[in-house]
Each structure stands twice: as structure tokens, then as C-alpha cells.
Design a protein around this motif. Sequence first.
Motif, PDB file in Angstrom:
ATOM      1  N   PHE A  19       0.879  -1.251  -0.086  1.00 43.52           N
ATOM      2  CA  PHE A  19      -0.023   0.001   0.028  1.00 43.52           C
ATOM      3  C   PHE A  19       0.963   1.224   0.017  1.00 43.52           C
ATOM      4  N   ARG A  20       2.193   1.100   0.777  1.00 38.28           N
ATOM      5  CA  ARG A  20       2.974   2.325   0.530  1.00 38.28           C
ATOM      6  C   ARG A  20       3.647   2.534  -0.672  1.00 38.28           C
ATOM      7  N   VAL A  21       3.656   1.395  -1.516  1.00 41.22           N
ATOM      8  CA  VAL A  21       4.263   1.593  -3.084  1.00 41.22           C
ATOM      9  C   VAL A  21       3.283   2.143  -3.710  1.00 41.22           C
ATOM     10  N   LYS A  22       2.205   1.490  -3.839  1.00 36.81           N
ATOM     11  CA  LYS A  22       0.976   1.823  -4.522  1.00 36.81           C
ATOM     12  C   LYS A  22      -0.198   1.515  -3.978  1.00 36.81           C
ATOM     13  N   ALA A  23      -1.173   2.479  -3.605  1.00 34.17           N
ATOM     14  CA  ALA A  23      -2.304   2.304  -2.863  1.00 34.17           C
ATOM     15  C   ALA A  23      -3.279   1.544  -3.995  1.00 34.17           C
ATOM     16  N   SER A  24      -3.806   0.248  -3.283  1.00 31.65           N
ATOM     17  CA  SER A  24      -4.673  -0.512  -4.222  1.00 31.65           C
ATOM     18  C   SER A  24      -5.860  -1.034  -3.315  1.00 31.65           C
ATOM     19  N   PRO A  25      -6.878  -0.361  -3.069  1.00 30.50           N
ATOM     20  CA  PRO A  25      -7.824  -0.909  -1.947  1.00 30.50           C
ATOM     21  C   PRO A  25      -8.542  -2.216  -2.578  1.00 30.50           C
ATOM     22  N   ILE A  26      -8.907  -2.307  -3.865  1.00 28.70           N
ATOM     23  CA  ILE A  26      -9.216  -3.741  -4.504  1.00 28.70           C
ATOM     24  C   ILE A  26      -8.268  -4.863  -4.323  1.00 28.70           C
ATOM     25  N   GLY A  27      -7.014  -4.412  -4.713  1.00 32.08           N
ATOM     26  CA  GLY A  27      -5.860  -5.445  -4.576  1.00 32.08           C
ATOM     27  C   GLY A  27      -5.935  -5.992  -3.363  1.00 32.08           C
ATOM     28  N   ALA A  28      -5.689  -4.947  -2.280  1.00 28.45           N
ATOM     29  CA  ALA A  28      -5.751  -5.209  -0.681  1.00 28.45           C
ATOM     30  C   ALA A  28      -6.571  -6.322  -0.283  1.00 28.45           C
ATOM     31  N   ILE A  29      -7.819  -5.951  -0.631  1.00 26.02           N
ATOM     32  CA  ILE A  29      -9.082  -6.832  -0.357  1.00 26.02           C
ATOM     33  C   ILE A  29      -8.890  -8.148  -0.977  1.00 26.02           C
ATOM     34  N   ALA A  30      -8.753  -8.055  -2.192  1.00 25.46           N
ATOM     35  CA  ALA A  30      -8.500  -9.521  -2.893  1.00 25.46           C
ATOM     36  C   ALA A  30      -7.569 -10.480  -2.544  1.00 25.46           C
ATOM     37  N   VAL A  31      -6.332  -9.706  -2.013  1.00 24.06           N
ATOM     38  CA  VAL A  31      -5.430 -10.661  -1.440  1.00 24.06           C
ATOM     39  C   VAL A  31      -5.881 -11.343  -0.186  1.00 24.06           C
ATOM     40  N   GLY A  32      -6.684 -10.838   0.571  1.00 28.37           N
ATOM     41  CA  GLY A  32      -7.222 -11.329   2.083  1.00 28.37           C
ATOM     42  C   GLY A  32      -8.112 -12.588   1.622  1.00 28.37           C
ATOM     43  N   GLY A  33      -8.743 -12.350   0.349  1.00 27.11           N
ATOM     44  CA  GLY A  33      -9.682 -13.475  -0.057  1.00 27.11           C
ATOM     45  C   GLY A  33     -10.850 -13.865   0.910  1.00 27.11           C
ATOM     46  N   ALA A  34     -10.998 -15.169   1.294  1.00 29.52           N
ATOM     47  CA  ALA A  34     -12.226 -15.479   2.040  1.00 29.52           C
ATOM     48  C   ALA A  34     -11.906 -14.871   3.517  1.00 29.52           C
ATOM     49  N   THR A  35     -10.749 -14.675   3.940  1.00 26.18           N
ATOM     50  CA  THR A  35     -10.424 -14.219   5.206  1.00 26.18           C
ATOM     51  C   THR A  35     -10.600 -12.874   5.392  1.00 26.18           C
ATOM     52  N   SER A  36     -11.049 -12.148   4.523  1.00 25.57           N
ATOM     53  CA  SER A  36     -11.160 -10.673   4.616  1.00 25.57           C
ATOM     54  C   SER A  36     -12.649 -10.357   5.333  1.00 25.57           C
ATOM     55  N   MET A  37     -13.314 -11.532   5.228  1.00 22.82           N
ATOM     56  CA  MET A  37     -14.783 -11.206   6.187  1.00 22.82           C
ATOM     57  C   MET A  37     -14.449 -11.429   7.678  1.00 22.82           C
ATOM     58  N   ASP A  38     -13.136 -12.173   8.167  1.00 22.78           N
ATOM     59  CA  ASP A  38     -13.149 -12.604   9.594  1.00 22.78           C
ATOM     60  C   ASP A  38     -11.660 -12.145   9.966  1.00 22.78           C
ATOM     61  N   VAL A  39     -10.558 -13.181   9.976  1.00 22.36           N
ATOM     62  CA  VAL A  39      -9.439 -12.888  10.352  1.00 22.36           C
ATOM     63  C   VAL A  39      -8.538 -11.815   9.996  1.00 22.36           C
TER      64      VAL A  39
END
Length: 284
Positions: free
Chosen positions: A226-246
Motif C-alpha cells: 500500500f505504501r508503494v502503490k495504494a490499491s484497496p481492491i488489490g488489498a481486499i482481493a489478497v485477503g480472499g475469504a479471510t477478509s470477512m473475519d481474520v
Amino acid sequence: MYFLLTFILLYVISIVIGKFVKLPSIVSDIVVVILIFTISFWGGIEVSGSTILYVLLTSLATSLTIVVVTYFMGIFFTISGKSEWRKIDWKGQIKYLTPLILGLILGIFVKINVNFDEIIDYELYALVIVIGLQIGESLKINILKRISGLAVISIVIDVLGAVVSAILLSPFYPFKEILLTALGSGWYSYTGPFLAKYYGPTVGVFAFLVNFLREQLTFLLVPLFFRVKASPIGAIAVGGATSMDVTLPLYVDLLGNEYAIGALVNGLILTLLVPVILPLMVIL
């Protein structure tokens, strides 16, 4: 299914209560630290045997590839809406790194027979309650309308990231096995056992570790990316299924409550899709 229904119910109730109750941030921090430690401890226990170093290194390399590819595919997509992105608190990242390291070390050297599935279920219940209370404070209908597009795009990026990663890694692994592993979207407790059933225990352990490490690398690398290139979509996609909990607390910290809602929707949909996608892919 019982867990998922209970999880969603607790989340909805907590959001409603969050309109009237403000939860101290220290409570959320404590719940997150305990959960990360428990999962890391479990992961340390699982990586055992004579092939531990090889499996761990190949799993790490695979997970790193998936995380990097998925995040940077997201930079090609933008979304409209009010930005709540927050300055990264580097000192605050220690709260994620410390329980991760301690849990892995303890798990590697201390082998105990514990029902981690049941323990983590209750810890996730506690997590969704505190997160629901936090998000409920700022939840508005107009925000949901604005953020729904983010969730859909992030799911597309998650799937595309898995396919591209599998293509890049296919010279080193059977394509179908690595694709199924990547499509696990961080859900290691499902993906590992499922692939072990069809491809043997070695592939199962590998899939477990790849998705487990993906979850941990989300905490460690997304703030750096995020520091290199801010991408909220990319950040959330990386979390995958875990982005709803952990990993949801990371998105609350990094993106703010508005985009954290998109992260939760992303994770919820993927959690519903993964148990359908993997069996269909196996029979193709």
C-alpha cells in the motif's frame, strides 16, 4: 453451515448494537492477537516431519507469488467514493507480527492434541462481534450502495490472481493442483483437508500451508504494498475469504470502516463460493 449462519447472525446483531454502543479499541486488539496466535500455533503444529523445510519453503514461495500477483492486478482497477484511507501505523503492525512469530515457534516445538477447529470457531465469534460493533457505528445505506462494486471487482481479481499465479507456477507444480490451492482464497482449514482427500496428504499439507501463509502475508505485506502503490481492491482481493473475519481488522486499520464493509462482503461471498468451486474443479 451452522458456523456460517451463527457467524452471520452475530455479525448482524452486533452491527445493530454498534449503533448505540461504542467498543474500546483495546478489546478488539486483544481478540485479534489471541486469534492470530491460536492459528499460528496450529500452523506450527501442522508443519512437522522430515519434509518440513521443503514444504515450508515451497509453500512460502507459492503463497508469496499469489499475494504479489493478486495485489498488483488490483492496481488496474479504481473505485469512486469518499476515501477513508489511513496513514499506516508501523508500530501498530507489531501487534500482528508478535503473536504470529510466537505462535509458530511454540507450535513447532510443543506438540499438543487440541481441537483447534472448535477453539477458533469461538474466537471468530468473538472477533465478528467486536468488528460488527465497530462497523455498526458508521454503517449507512449509501455506503453499502457505493461499496458493493468494490466487493464484486475484488472477487474477480481474486479469481484472476489465482489463475495467473497457477500459470506462472505450472512449470514447478501440476497446474490443476496449484490452481485449486490458489482458489482456496486463504481458507486453509477447508482447502487443505479437501485436496488431501483427492490428491493425498502431501498436497493437502501444502495447500493448507499456502493458504495459511497467504493469510499471514496479508497482514505483513499489504501495508508495505500500500505504501508503494495504494490499491484497496488489490488489498481486499489478497485477503480472499479471510477478509470477512481474520484479516478484517487489517482493513479496518488500513482502509477505514467504509471499505472494511466491502472487505467483509468480499470474504462472505468467497466463503460461500469456495466449497462449490473446488469440487466442481476437481471433477472437470
